[in-house]
Design an enzyme around this catalytic site. Structure first.
Site, PDB file in Angstrom:
ATOM      1  N   HIS A  12       5.346   6.338   8.973  1.00  0.00           N
ATOM      2  CA  HIS A  12       4.996   6.239   7.552  1.00  0.00           C
ATOM      3  C   HIS A  12       3.718   7.040   7.301  1.00  0.00           C
ATOM      4  CE1 HIS A  12       5.209   4.466   3.611  1.00  0.00           C
ATOM      5  NE2 HIS A  12       4.068   3.829   3.733  1.00  0.00           N
TER       6      HIS A  12
ATOM      7  N   HIS B 258       2.260  11.131  -0.811  1.00  0.00           N
ATOM      8  CA  HIS B 258       3.041   9.896  -0.727  1.00  0.00           C
ATOM      9  C   HIS B 258       3.933   9.839  -1.971  1.00  0.00           C
ATOM     10  CE1 HIS B 258       4.538   6.108   0.139  1.00  0.00           C
ATOM     11  NE2 HIS B 258       3.442   5.422   0.409  1.00  0.00           N
TER      12      HIS B 258
ATOM     13  N   CYS C 121       6.755   0.728  -1.064  1.00  0.00           N
ATOM     14  CA  CYS C 121       6.859   2.007  -0.354  1.00  0.00           C
ATOM     15  C   CYS C 121       7.869   1.978   0.785  1.00  0.00           C
ATOM     16  CB  CYS C 121       5.487   2.441   0.136  1.00  0.00           C
ATOM     17  SG  CYS C 121       4.361   2.599  -1.262  1.00  0.00           S
TER      18      CYS C 121
END
Lengths: 215, 361
Positions: B257, B291, B127
C-alpha cells in the site's frame, strides 16, 4: 442452512427488536443525535468514545449492542469469526454536509468530521468496540436489496466467517433508519432461514410497523 | 473453480491504457506535479492530476472511457449478460462542495449506457475499497451468483478531499516518498482503472492471470491511525495464504500500500516482518500515481497483472534511504524477474486491511 437469528430496527420514533418489544419510544420527538444519546444512557453502557461518533456510527453501535444483549452466543465466536456487512444509499451524506460546512462556512476544515466522511468508519468503530478482526464490507446500493444481503451473507458464511452482522443504515436530513440483523452459520433450527424472501419479509414488516406516528 | 482476472485498463495522468501506464512506470515517470494555490489557505500542493479545463477526465467520463476500453478486451456479449455484474470502487465519487451525494446518478448512467442487466454495486471501504471490491467479485463468482464481474475503481481530486487530508496534516510538502526515511505524508492522485474477473477463461482476448484468494481484516485499534503491530494486515495476509494453501516462500513480489505517512509505512513493515516476508521484493506505486484512494487497489492490481505479463519489477518511486521500523526489501530499480505468484495489499481508515493473491494461469 444459514439462519437469520435476530434483528433490531432503529428510527427516530422508536427502537424495536425481533422480540417485538418497543424498547424506546421517542415521544419527545428528539432529533436523531439526541435520541441516540438518550438510548445510550438508558442502556447503561460505559463507552465514552460513543459521544464523538457521527450519527451513522452511533446508530450502528447501539444496534449491535442490542443484538449482543439478546444473543449471548455472539460472545462465543473467535475474534475473527464475525463478519460485518453494512449498506445504504447515501454513504455518509449527513457528515459530508457538516464537513463542507466546516470549510465553506466556518473556514476551519474539521478533522474530527472528515474522518467520518467514509461510511465504512462505522465498521471500524464496531471492530474497535468489540475487538473483532474479521471481514468487513460497506456497499452503496440504490435501495434496500434483500437479495444482495442474502447472497453476500450466504457466501461469506461458506468459508470466511461463522456469523455476519448486517445493517441497512441511513441517516439523512429528516430520515433515520437502521435495520440490523444477525446471520449465523450454526443457528438454531427454530430460527428463520437466511433467504432473500425472509429478509424481505422482515424488512417490510418493520417498515409497516414504524410508519404510523404515535398519538 | 478457477477464477481468471485480466482485461485490465488504467486511465491516469501517465496514460489512457494499461500498456501506456506500464510503459511510463518502466521509464520511472511520475504523474506528480505541483499545483499552485490548491490548498485551503491557497498554498501550493503536489498532486498526480489530469490537465484541467477538460471534461474528458470528469468522474463519469473516466469511468465510461475506461469501461469502453475493457469491453473491447472481452467477448462482446458479456457486459449485457444476466450473469454479469459491475462493481464500482470509490471513496467519494464525484463529490463537490455543492453536491455531496453524486454516486447514485453516476451508477444509473453507467447501467444505462452499458446496458447492464443488474444495478451496479458500489464498494466503499476507505482506501482498501479496490482490493475488497475485487475480493467481493471473486467470492460472488465462486458462490455461483455471477459468472463475470467487472470491477472498476475511480476517484478524482476535489476540494473536499484535499481540505480533509490537509486538516489531518497528512499531505506531504514534496512528492510522496513511500517507505523512505524522510517521508512526511501522502500525495493525492486521481485516476480510474478496471479489471474483469470471470469463471470463463475464454472470454478474455488476451491470456488472463488467475485470482487465487483474497480476504480482509480489521486492526480493531483506531479509526484514523494504523495499528502499531500491523494486526489487521498480518491477519488478512495470513488468512489469504491459508485459504490458498501456500506459504510466504511461494510469493515472488508484494505490491504494498505504502502511502508514505510515517505510521502507515512503519505499520506495513512490522506486518511484513511478522509474516516473514521481509526479504520479498516490494514496492508502492504511490510515488507515480499519488494516493488515488478508491481507485488505488484497482490501479495497483492492474499494474501487478502488467508486471506479471512483462516479468518486470518496478522501482518503488521516492524511496532513497531505509527508514521503517522493520527492514523490508524495497525495490530500488526496475528489474526483470519471473513473476509466478504476486501478493497485493491495501490498508485504510477504519482500520481496514485487505489482501489478494494472483498467479499466472
Amino acid at each position: 442452512m444459514n439462519h437469520l437469528s435476530s434483528y433490531c430496527h432503529i428510527s427516530t420514533k422508536e427502537i424495536v427488536t425481533d422480540k417485538g418489544a418497543l424498547l424506546f419510544d421517542n415521544t419527545e420527538g428528539l432529533e436523531v443525535n439526541d435520541f441516540l444519546k438518550t438510548v445510550y444512557k438508558k442502556l447503561a453502557i460505559d463507552y465514552p468514545k460513543f459521544y464523538k461518533m457521527d450519527s451513522l456510527s452511533k446508530a450502528a453501535f447501539l444496534g449491535v449492542e442490542l443484538l449482543k444483549k439478546e444473543n449471548a452466543a455472539l460472545a462465543e465466536y473467535a475474534d475473527d469469526e464475525i463478519a460485518l456487512l453494512f449498506a445504504n444509499s447515501n454513504a455518509s451524506e449527513d457528515t459530508d454536509k457538516k464537513f463542507v460546512n466546516s470549510y465553506a462556512e466556518e473556514h476551519a476544515p474539521s478533522p474530527s468530521l472528515f474522518v467520518y466522511t467514509l461510511p465504512s468508519i462505522l465498521m471500524g468503530e464496531l471492530a474497535i468496540r468489540n475487538k473483532w478482526y474479521g471481514e468487513s464490507l460497506f456497499v452503496i446500493l440504490q435501495k434496500f436489496d434483500a437479495a444482495f444481503f442474502a447472497d453476500y451473507c450466504n457466501m461469506i458464511l461458506l468459508r470466511n466467517a461463522k456469523a455476519c452482522i448486517c445493517g441497512w443504515i441511513e441517516i439523512t436530513e429528516g430520515k433515520t433508519e437502521a435495520f440490523i440483523f444477525l446471520a449465523e452459520k450454526n443457528g438454531n433450527e427454530n430460527n428463520t432461514p437466511l433467504t432473500k424472501q425472509t429478509i424481505e419479509k422482515i424488512y417490510k414488516t418493520i417498515m409497516k410497523q414504524s410508519r404510523p406516528s404515535k398519538v | 473453480m478457477n477464477i481468471y482476472i485480466g482485461a485490465e485498463n488504467i486511465i491516469s495522468p501517465l496514460g489512457s491504457t494499461a500498456e501506456e501506464n506500464f510503459g511510463a512506470l518502466s521509464k520511472n515517470s511520475s504523474g506528480i506535479k505541483k499545483t499552485e494555490a490548491a490548498g485551503f489557505d491557497k498554498k501550493s500542493i503536489f498532486f498526480s492530476r489530469f490537465a484541467e479545463n477538460t471534461n474528458d477526465f470528469s468522474f463519469d467520463a473516466l469511468l465510461k472511457n475506461c469501461l469502453k476500453n475493457v469491453r473491447s478486451k472481452i467477448s462482446p456479449d458479456i457486459f449485457s449478460s444476466e450473469k454479469t455484474l459491475l462493481i464500482l470502487s470509490t471513496t467519494k465519487g464525484d463529490i463537490k462542495s455543492e453536491n455531496v451525494n453524486p454516486i447514485g446518478k453516476s451508477v444509473s448512467e453507467l447501467q444505462n449506457s452499458f446496458e447492464l442487466k443488474h444495478a451496479p454495486i458500489v464498494v466503499s471501504n476507505a482506501c482498501a475499497s479496490g482490493v475488497i471490491a475485487i475480493n467481493t467479485a471473486a467470492n460472488f463468482i465462486r458462490a455461483g451468483v455471477y459468472e463475470t464481474i467487472i470491477v472498476a475503481g475511480c476517484d478524482v481530486i476535489s476540494d473536499f478531499v484535499t481540505y480533509g487530508f490537509e486538516c489531518l496534516f497528512a499531505i506531504s510538502d514534496k512528492p510522496c516518498a513511500p517507505f523512505d526515511k524522510n517521508r512526511t505524508g501522502i500525495t493525492l492522485g486521481e485516476g480510474c482503472a478496471a479489471v474483469v474477473l470471470s469463471s470463463h477463461k475464454t472470454i478474455f482476448n488476451v491470456e488472463p492471470m488467475r485470482f487465487i484468494e483474497g480476504t480482509s481484516g480489521n486492526d480493531a485499534n483506531h479509526i484514523s491511525g494504523p495499528s502499531r503491530t500491523g494486526e489487521g494486515l498480518y491477519r488478512t495476509v495470513k488468512k489469504t495464504l491459508e485459504l490458498a494453501g501456500i506459504t510466504e516462500k511461494d510469493i515472488d513480489f508484494i505490491s504494498a500500500h505504502g502511502t508514505a505517512t510515517v505510521f502507515n509505512d512503519d505499520m506495513e513493515s512490522v506486518a511484513f516482518d511478522r509474516l516473514n516476508m521481509q526479504h520479498i521484493p516490494l514496492n508502492s506505486l504511490k510515488g507515480y500515481y499519488g494516493h488515488t484512494l478508491g481507485a488505488a487497489g484497482i490501479i495497483e492490481t492492474a499494474i501487478c497483472l502488467q508486471s506479471m505479463r512483462n516479468n518486470t519489477l518496478i522501482k518503488s518511486m521516492g524511496f532513497e534511504e531505509e527508514g521503517t521500523v522493520k527492514k523490508i526489501n524495497i525495490i530500488s530499480e526496475n528489474k526483470k524477474l519471473s513473476l509466478e505468484t504476486v501478493l497485493k495489499t491495501s490498508s485504510g481508515f477504519g482500520g481496514v486491511n485487505a489482501s489478494l493473491l494472483l498467479k499466472k494461469s
